[in-house]
Motif scaffolding. Sequence first.
Motif, PDB file in Angstrom:
ATOM      1  N   ASP A   9       0.821  -1.211   0.000  1.00 45.57           N
ATOM      2  CA  ASP A   9       0.000   0.000   0.000  1.00 45.57           C
ATOM      3  C   ASP A   9       0.854   1.261   0.000  1.00 45.57           C
ATOM      4  O   ASP A   9       0.637   2.167  -0.784  1.00 45.57           O
ATOM      5  N   HIS A  10       1.817   1.340   0.917  1.00 50.20           N
ATOM      6  CA  HIS A  10       2.709   2.495   0.979  1.00 50.20           C
ATOM      7  C   HIS A  10       3.972   2.099   1.728  1.00 50.20           C
ATOM      8  O   HIS A  10       4.017   1.073   2.387  1.00 50.20           O
ATOM      9  N   ILE A  11       4.986   2.930   1.591  1.00 53.88           N
ATOM     10  CA  ILE A  11       6.198   2.794   2.394  1.00 53.88           C
ATOM     11  C   ILE A  11       6.408   4.121   3.112  1.00 53.88           C
ATOM     12  O   ILE A  11       5.802   5.134   2.758  1.00 53.88           O
ATOM     13  N   VAL A  12       7.276   4.119   4.106  1.00 57.07           N
ATOM     14  CA  VAL A  12       7.626   5.331   4.841  1.00 57.07           C
ATOM     15  C   VAL A  12       9.123   5.550   4.706  1.00 57.07           C
ATOM     16  O   VAL A  12       9.911   4.633   4.894  1.00 57.07           O
ATOM     17  N   LEU A  13       9.497   6.782   4.355  1.00 55.33           N
ATOM     18  CA  LEU A  13      10.902   7.178   4.369  1.00 55.33           C
ATOM     19  C   LEU A  13      11.111   8.151   5.525  1.00 55.33           C
ATOM     20  O   LEU A  13      10.368   9.136   5.651  1.00 55.33           O
ATOM     21  N   PRO A  72      17.493   8.401   8.229  1.00 52.36           N
ATOM     22  CA  PRO A  72      17.596   8.868   6.850  1.00 52.36           C
ATOM     23  C   PRO A  72      18.702   8.112   6.111  1.00 52.36           C
ATOM     24  O   PRO A  72      19.733   7.777   6.687  1.00 52.36           O
ATOM     25  N   GLY A  73      18.457   7.809   4.853  1.00 53.07           N
ATOM     26  CA  GLY A  73      19.490   7.190   4.025  1.00 53.07           C
ATOM     27  C   GLY A  73      19.608   5.693   4.161  1.00 53.07           C
ATOM     28  O   GLY A  73      20.604   5.124   3.719  1.00 53.07           O
ATOM     29  N   SER A  74      18.603   5.026   4.724  1.00 51.94           N
ATOM     30  CA  SER A  74      18.709   3.582   4.926  1.00 51.94           C
ATOM     31  C   SER A  74      17.867   2.781   3.929  1.00 51.94           C
ATOM     32  O   SER A  74      17.821   1.568   4.009  1.00 51.94           O
ATOM     33  N   ALA A  75      17.224   3.448   2.981  1.00 53.19           N
ATOM     34  CA  ALA A  75      16.350   2.743   2.039  1.00 53.19           C
ATOM     35  C   ALA A  75      17.058   2.436   0.725  1.00 53.19           C
ATOM     36  O   ALA A  75      18.014   3.107   0.335  1.00 53.19           O
ATOM     37  N   ASP A  76      16.551   1.425   0.053  1.00 53.41           N
ATOM     38  CA  ASP A  76      17.009   1.006  -1.268  1.00 53.41           C
ATOM     39  C   ASP A  76      15.735   0.719  -2.056  1.00 53.41           C
ATOM     40  O   ASP A  76      15.067  -0.283  -1.813  1.00 53.41           O
ATOM     41  N   LEU A  77      15.365   1.626  -2.963  1.00 55.02           N
ATOM     42  CA  LEU A  77      14.076   1.556  -3.645  1.00 55.02           C
ATOM     43  C   LEU A  77      14.259   1.400  -5.146  1.00 55.02           C
ATOM     44  O   LEU A  77      15.129   2.038  -5.739  1.00 55.02           O
ATOM     45  N   CYS A  78      13.424   0.577  -5.762  1.00 54.02           N
ATOM     46  CA  CYS A  78      13.453   0.388  -7.207  1.00 54.02           C
ATOM     47  C   CYS A  78      12.139   0.890  -7.793  1.00 54.02           C
ATOM     48  O   CYS A  78      11.060   0.470  -7.375  1.00 54.02           O
ATOM     49  N   PRO A 121      18.461  13.053  -1.664  1.00 48.61           N
ATOM     50  CA  PRO A 121      19.182  13.965  -0.765  1.00 48.61           C
ATOM     51  C   PRO A 121      19.663  13.338   0.543  1.00 48.61           C
ATOM     52  O   PRO A 121      20.611  13.827   1.153  1.00 48.61           O
ATOM     53  N   ASP A 122      19.022  12.252   0.997  1.00 46.22           N
ATOM     54  CA  ASP A 122      19.453  11.582   2.227  1.00 46.22           C
ATOM     55  C   ASP A 122      20.448  10.463   1.988  1.00 46.22           C
ATOM     56  O   ASP A 122      20.920   9.839   2.930  1.00 46.22           O
ATOM     57  N   GLY A 123      20.748  10.172   0.726  1.00 48.19           N
ATOM     58  CA  GLY A 123      21.666   9.088   0.413  1.00 48.19           C
ATOM     59  C   GLY A 123      20.978   7.759   0.186  1.00 48.19           C
ATOM     60  O   GLY A 123      21.645   6.740   0.022  1.00 48.19           O
TER      61      GLY A 123
END
Length: 134
Positions: A9-13, A72-78, A121-123
């Motif tokens: 449904d959604h993700i959170v950054l 911040p900066g811990s995600a890997d999104l495709c 911007p967060d890496g």
Amino acid sequence: MQPLVFALDHIVLTVGSIDATVIFYRDVMGMTAQQFTPADGSARWALTFGSQKINLHQAGAEFEPKAAQPAPGSADLCFLSDIPLSDWIAHLRDHSIAVEEGPVARTGATGPIVSIYLRDPDGNLLEISNKSES
């Protein structure tokens, strides 16, 4: 066995700056920034594209419940795109955003893809992919 869930449904950054994140994902990725007010009355921001949504949490002021270690900066999104990667590379260059890798062949959720990689911007690592015939 039939899957117990059928969609994301959604993700959170968790982000260092809501403003910088909104600008990047709106101007570079073409998403729509949307402010919304859930039942608790708080003012929140989300990014929408297609039928997908990314909710944003400001680092240090996350909404409950939250990840055990939001950062911040811990995600890997495709992200899938129908726009050719060569056009993406030119678009990213116009925004002074480096392509870290690619185009390279990868395997996506539904089959072969060709991808490029960049950072927000967060890496966070972002992968932009086209479905591949091979």
